[in-house]
Design a protein around this motif. Structure first.
Motif, PDB file in Angstrom:
ATOM      1  N   LEU A 371       0.631  -1.131  -0.028  1.00  0.00           N
ATOM      2  CA  LEU A 371       0.060  -0.080  -0.036  1.00  0.00           C
ATOM      3  C   LEU A 371       0.831   1.272   0.082  1.00  0.00           C
ATOM      4  CD1 LEU A 371      -2.704  -0.905   2.581  1.00  0.00           C
ATOM      5  CD2 LEU A 371      -3.050  -1.116   0.008  1.00  0.00           C
ATOM      6  N   GLY A 372       2.203   1.028   0.199  1.00  0.00           N
ATOM      7  CA  GLY A 372       3.085   2.266   0.168  1.00  0.00           C
ATOM      8  C   GLY A 372       2.925   2.835   1.640  1.00  0.00           C
ATOM      9  N   ILE A 373       2.485   2.457   2.506  1.00  0.00           N
ATOM     10  CA  ILE A 373       2.476   3.035   3.841  1.00  0.00           C
ATOM     11  C   ILE A 373       3.318   2.426   4.711  1.00  0.00           C
ATOM     12  CG2 ILE A 373       0.203   3.743   3.347  1.00  0.00           C
ATOM     13  CD1 ILE A 373      -0.934   1.522   5.142  1.00  0.00           C
ATOM     14  N   ASP A 374       4.616   1.803   4.447  1.00  0.00           N
ATOM     15  CA  ASP A 374       5.443   1.090   5.484  1.00  0.00           C
ATOM     16  C   ASP A 374       5.953   1.802   6.376  1.00  0.00           C
ATOM     17  OD1 ASP A 374       6.246   1.488   2.822  1.00  0.00           O
ATOM     18  OD2 ASP A 374       7.889   0.683   3.350  1.00  0.00           O
ATOM     19  N   ARG A 375       6.095   3.039   6.126  1.00  0.00           N
ATOM     20  CA  ARG A 375       6.624   3.982   7.130  1.00  0.00           C
ATOM     21  C   ARG A 375       5.633   4.871   7.928  1.00  0.00           C
ATOM     22  NH1 ARG A 375      12.250   4.338   6.249  1.00  0.00           N
ATOM     23  NH2 ARG A 375      13.129   3.466   4.757  1.00  0.00           N
ATOM     24  N   ILE A 376       4.340   4.608   7.567  1.00  0.00           N
ATOM     25  CA  ILE A 376       3.239   5.402   8.229  1.00  0.00           C
ATOM     26  C   ILE A 376       2.752   4.461   9.513  1.00  0.00           C
ATOM     27  CG2 ILE A 376       1.039   6.189   8.165  1.00  0.00           C
ATOM     28  CD1 ILE A 376       1.682   6.846   5.178  1.00  0.00           C
ATOM     29  N   HIS A 377       2.607   5.166  10.769  1.00  0.00           N
ATOM     30  CA  HIS A 377       2.045   4.648  11.878  1.00  0.00           C
ATOM     31  C   HIS A 377       0.870   3.995  11.528  1.00  0.00           C
ATOM     32  CE1 HIS A 377       1.405   3.212  15.789  1.00  0.00           C
ATOM     33  NE2 HIS A 377       0.169   3.973  15.905  1.00  0.00           N
ATOM     34  N   THR A 378       0.379   2.738  11.707  1.00  0.00           N
ATOM     35  CA  THR A 378      -0.932   1.954  11.479  1.00  0.00           C
ATOM     36  C   THR A 378      -1.112   1.056  12.295  1.00  0.00           C
ATOM     37  OG1 THR A 378      -0.138   1.910   9.020  1.00  0.00           O
ATOM     38  CG2 THR A 378      -1.947   0.720   9.859  1.00  0.00           C
ATOM     39  N   GLU A 379      -2.236   1.263  13.004  1.00  0.00           N
ATOM     40  CA  GLU A 379      -3.138   0.230  13.957  1.00  0.00           C
ATOM     41  C   GLU A 379      -3.841  -0.664  13.152  1.00  0.00           C
ATOM     42  OE1 GLU A 379      -2.187  -0.152  16.933  1.00  0.00           O
ATOM     43  OE2 GLU A 379      -1.207   1.539  17.307  1.00  0.00           O
ATOM     44  N   TYR A 380      -3.957  -1.991  13.359  1.00  0.00           N
ATOM     45  CA  TYR A 380      -4.749  -3.024  12.724  1.00  0.00           C
ATOM     46  C   TYR A 380      -5.584  -3.899  13.724  1.00  0.00           C
ATOM     47  CZ  TYR A 380      -1.219  -6.542  13.614  1.00  0.00           C
ATOM     48  OH  TYR A 380      -0.445  -7.285  14.067  1.00  0.00           O
ATOM     49  N   TYR A 381      -6.750  -4.021  13.228  1.00  0.00           N
ATOM     50  CA  TYR A 381      -7.475  -4.964  14.150  1.00  0.00           C
ATOM     51  C   TYR A 381      -8.756  -5.480  13.293  1.00  0.00           C
ATOM     52  CZ  TYR A 381      -9.690  -0.137  14.170  1.00  0.00           C
ATOM     53  OH  TYR A 381     -10.093   1.016  13.818  1.00  0.00           O
ATOM     54  N   THR A 382      -9.454  -6.513  13.825  1.00  0.00           N
ATOM     55  CA  THR A 382     -10.845  -6.795  13.156  1.00  0.00           C
ATOM     56  C   THR A 382     -12.106  -6.062  13.904  1.00  0.00           C
ATOM     57  OG1 THR A 382     -11.046  -8.696  14.622  1.00  0.00           O
ATOM     58  CG2 THR A 382     -10.005  -9.215  12.735  1.00  0.00           C
ATOM     59  N   TRP A 383     -13.174  -5.990  13.344  1.00  0.00           N
ATOM     60  CA  TRP A 383     -14.044  -5.271  14.005  1.00  0.00           C
ATOM     61  C   TRP A 383     -15.478  -6.136  13.937  1.00  0.00           C
ATOM     62  CZ3 TRP A 383     -18.564  -2.766  12.176  1.00  0.00           C
ATOM     63  CH2 TRP A 383     -19.343  -1.958  13.194  1.00  0.00           C
ATOM     64  N   ARG A 384     -16.338  -6.148  14.969  1.00  0.00           N
ATOM     65  CA  ARG A 384     -17.629  -6.721  15.017  1.00  0.00           C
ATOM     66  C   ARG A 384     -18.575  -5.445  15.363  1.00  0.00           C
ATOM     67  NH1 ARG A 384     -19.645 -12.159  15.079  1.00  0.00           N
ATOM     68  NH2 ARG A 384     -21.622 -12.038  16.271  1.00  0.00           N
ATOM     69  N   SER A 385     -19.704  -5.284  14.845  1.00  0.00           N
ATOM     70  CA  SER A 385     -20.719  -4.532  15.164  1.00  0.00           C
ATOM     71  C   SER A 385     -21.511  -5.263  16.551  1.00  0.00           C
ATOM     72  CB  SER A 385     -21.759  -4.164  14.145  1.00  0.00           C
ATOM     73  OG  SER A 385     -22.864  -3.541  14.747  1.00  0.00           O
ATOM     74  N   ARG A 386     -21.694  -4.125  17.539  1.00  0.00           N
ATOM     75  CA  ARG A 386     -22.674  -4.536  18.590  1.00  0.00           C
ATOM     76  C   ARG A 386     -23.947  -3.935  18.603  1.00  0.00           C
ATOM     77  NH1 ARG A 386     -19.668  -6.026  23.272  1.00  0.00           N
ATOM     78  NH2 ARG A 386     -17.256  -6.199  22.956  1.00  0.00           N
ATOM     79  N   LEU A 387     -24.288  -3.425  17.449  1.00  0.00           N
ATOM     80  CA  LEU A 387     -25.650  -2.975  17.434  1.00  0.00           C
ATOM     81  C   LEU A 387     -26.574  -3.555  15.995  1.00  0.00           C
ATOM     82  CD1 LEU A 387     -25.023   0.886  17.661  1.00  0.00           C
ATOM     83  CD2 LEU A 387     -25.692  -0.541  19.417  1.00  0.00           C
ATOM     84  N   SER A 388     -25.820  -4.006  15.053  1.00  0.00           N
ATOM     85  CA  SER A 388     -26.523  -4.216  13.732  1.00  0.00           C
ATOM     86  C   SER A 388     -26.932  -5.932  13.945  1.00  0.00           C
ATOM     87  CB  SER A 388     -25.857  -4.242  12.384  1.00  0.00           C
ATOM     88  OG  SER A 388     -24.512  -4.999  12.608  1.00  0.00           O
ATOM     89  N   THR A 389     -28.164  -6.353  13.241  1.00  0.00           N
ATOM     90  CA  THR A 389     -28.595  -7.615  13.277  1.00  0.00           C
ATOM     91  C   THR A 389     -28.927  -8.155  11.851  1.00  0.00           C
ATOM     92  OG1 THR A 389     -29.523  -7.114  15.543  1.00  0.00           O
ATOM     93  CG2 THR A 389     -30.168  -9.280  14.366  1.00  0.00           C
ATOM     94  N   PRO A 390     -28.037  -9.243  11.568  1.00  0.00           N
ATOM     95  CA  PRO A 390     -27.029  -9.811  12.333  1.00  0.00           C
ATOM     96  C   PRO A 390     -25.757  -8.931  12.276  1.00  0.00           C
ATOM     97  CG  PRO A 390     -27.024 -10.487   9.854  1.00  0.00           C
ATOM     98  CD  PRO A 390     -28.089  -9.836  10.116  1.00  0.00           C
ATOM     99  N   ALA A 391     -24.920  -8.986  13.254  1.00  0.00           N
ATOM    100  CA  ALA A 391     -23.655  -8.342  13.842  1.00  0.00           C
ATOM    101  C   ALA A 391     -22.866  -8.211  12.435  1.00  0.00           C
ATOM    102  CB  ALA A 391     -22.822  -8.844  14.841  1.00  0.00           C
ATOM    103  N   ALA A 392     -22.601  -6.950  11.868  1.00  0.00           N
ATOM    104  CA  ALA A 392     -21.726  -6.587  10.689  1.00  0.00           C
ATOM    105  C   ALA A 392     -20.062  -6.991  11.299  1.00  0.00           C
ATOM    106  CB  ALA A 392     -21.780  -5.119  10.441  1.00  0.00           C
TER     107      ALA A 392
END
Length: 475
Positions: A371-392
């Motif tokens: 992505l060309g961002i190897d020198r840019i600080h990046t946080e990474y994670y998975t995400w799951r909705s707590r509101l939508s049904t079914p959970a996004a």
């Protein structure tokens, strides 16, 4: 000797320590079977002034006997075996003094050091005295110690509050191989597998060199998996129990944590883990999580979930061998061609889809480079909705310091992926839920990571960025 593959940075560091002209005390640690011993021996075997290895599960007398025989092998004039660790290190000191008279650099290598620290043996006191009172003043000494029991290595050496406090000059953590290093290792051993096949076996064995070394190049992926896991005497069939019991004294609690995390794709907070274990969320659980993370079995990360305090980390199982074993080998099957029989069936394809997501998580540096961002600080994670049904759910979020955010959809397929109208709307809805629930103000870049790319059609344009399996094989 077998060719050394990968480990370029580790080789550079160890070579630098060897040439430093100063007394060096290096602690090398990492999970079992990751190649610590092989690396040190490959680099310094000809320079060893002394080498010995602790024996897992052996008592004090056996360990002392092994140490004494190693002294003899390296030229010690002492004929009697040491009666205690003080005598053992005095004999080692005498041996090294003679070697330093004719050699500018003496490499001392003690493998599986934690095994020597048996109860009430006095090992640590003698070891500390050896380094602090003499070896630390000898410019020619390079002391390298290894241990798979990472919690012991960190607690007693690297973060020691006792006699070895701040005495380690360098620590070196060995992680499993990347896809690129795995490919290199297999090529050196005569494999001609495609990158898809390498991905598939990587998703089962991870990048653990010892496990990869058990593969038979005359068999395909499925046949290898059957012979290692499902044959009556498969070499990895009983590895799971040995793996954790050899690393941790109270292995049951570690295995319990691992098995709970295996059931939750996104991971769990410490509080959620404690609730499922019916266990007090205190110091012991914190230590277990830290030990597992230091051994590369799990990772801890933060998310934008507003219901989870920012100080609370989410813990996710990342060890691919463990994931596969729990999913398919806990309930032992007697069918020795089990994995071959699942070839092309939904259960196997679902598994490969799951581990492709985990493999991407293990190759964030490669993704950032693409992505060309190897020198840019990046946080990474998975995400799951707590509101939508079914959970996004979002497979991977890359939150970048340049105020852009990659929402990554990860798709495993044997062919170029075809985005249809339903999947396009699902992705749009997931992005909308994420923005609404997190309040993020970054620019959003919908990103598709697939095995063989995306087939262009009326719906594929939603992906502003595309990556493929090839990008994960970047060095």
């Amino acid at each position: 000797m077998e060719q050394l593959v990968g480990r370029k940075e580790e080789i550079r560091q160890l070579t630098e320590y060897y040439r430093s002209g100063r007394p060096e005390f290096v602690a090398v640690y990492g999970r079992r079977r990751v190649g610590k011993t092989f690396l040190v021996r490959h680099l310094f075997r000809e320079e060893f002034a002394f080498e010995m290895s602790g024996s897992i599960g052996a008592g004090k007398n056996v360990q002392l006997s092994n140490f004494g025989h190693a002294l003899t092998d390296y030229g010690s004039p002492e004929t009697a075996l040491p009666k205690n660790w003080t005598e053992a290190f005095l004999a080692l000191k005498a041996l090294l003094k003679r070697r330093l008279e004719t050699s500018k650099r003496c490499v001392v290598f003690i493998d599986e050091l934690p095994c020597l620290d048996t109860p009430k043996s006095g090992f640590m006191q003698a070891f500390e005295h050896f380094w602090n009172s003499w070896a630390s003043d000898q410019a020619g000494i390079l002391l390298i110690v290894c241990g798979s029991a990472t919690s012991w290595m960190i607690g007693n050496l690297i973060d020691s509050h006792g006699g070895l406090h701040n005495r380690i000059t360098h620590e070196l953590h060995l992680s499993p191989f990347t896809l690129a290093e795995t490919e290199q290792l297999l090529q050196v051993r005569g494999f001609t597998w495609s990158r898809l096949s390498i991905l598939q076996i990587y998703g089962i064995l991870g990048g653990v060199p010892y496990y990869l070394g058990l593969l038979d190049r005359t068999k395909n992926v499925e046949a290898n998996v059957d012979s290692l896991f499902f044959a009556e005497r498969g070499e990895l069939r009983r590895e799971y129990g040995r793996l954790y019991s050899s690393l941790f004294k109270d292995s049951e609690i570690y295995m319990k944590v691992i098995e709970i995390l295996s059931s939750c794709k996104q991971g769990l907070t410490r509080k959620e883990l404690a609730e499922r274990m019916k266990y007090a969320s205190g110091g012991t659980l914190t230590k277990v999580l830290n030990d597992l993370e230091n051994c590369d079995f799990i990772r801890g990360y933060h998310t934008r979930d507003r219901k989870i305090k920012q100080k609370d980390r989410i813990y996710q199982l990342t060890d691919l061998y463990t994931l596969f074993y729990i999913q398919f080998c806990h309930k032992t099957t007697t069918y020795e061609h089990y994995w071959m029989n699942l070839m092309g069936k939904p259960r196997q394809n679902t598994w490969y889809g799951l581990v492709f997501e985990r493999v991407c998580m293990l190759h964030i540096p490669q993704i950032k480079k693409r992505l060309g961002i190897d020198r840019i600080h990046t946080e990474y994670y998975t995400w799951r909705s707590r509101l939508s049904t079914p959970a996004a759910q979002i497979d991977l979020v890359l939150e970048r310091a340049d105020n852009l955010l990659n929402i990554c959809e990860i798709k495993y397929s044997l062919y170029p992926y075809v985005m249809d109208k339903k999947e396009e709307m699902n992705l749009r809805n997931r992005i909308a839920d994420f923005v609404a629930e997190t309040g993020v103000r970054h620019g959003i870049l919908p990103t598709l990571i697939t095995t063989f790319g995306v087939r262009p059609n009326a719906h594929s344009s939603i992906a502003q960025v595309e990556l493929t399996l090839e990008d994960l094989f970047e060095g």
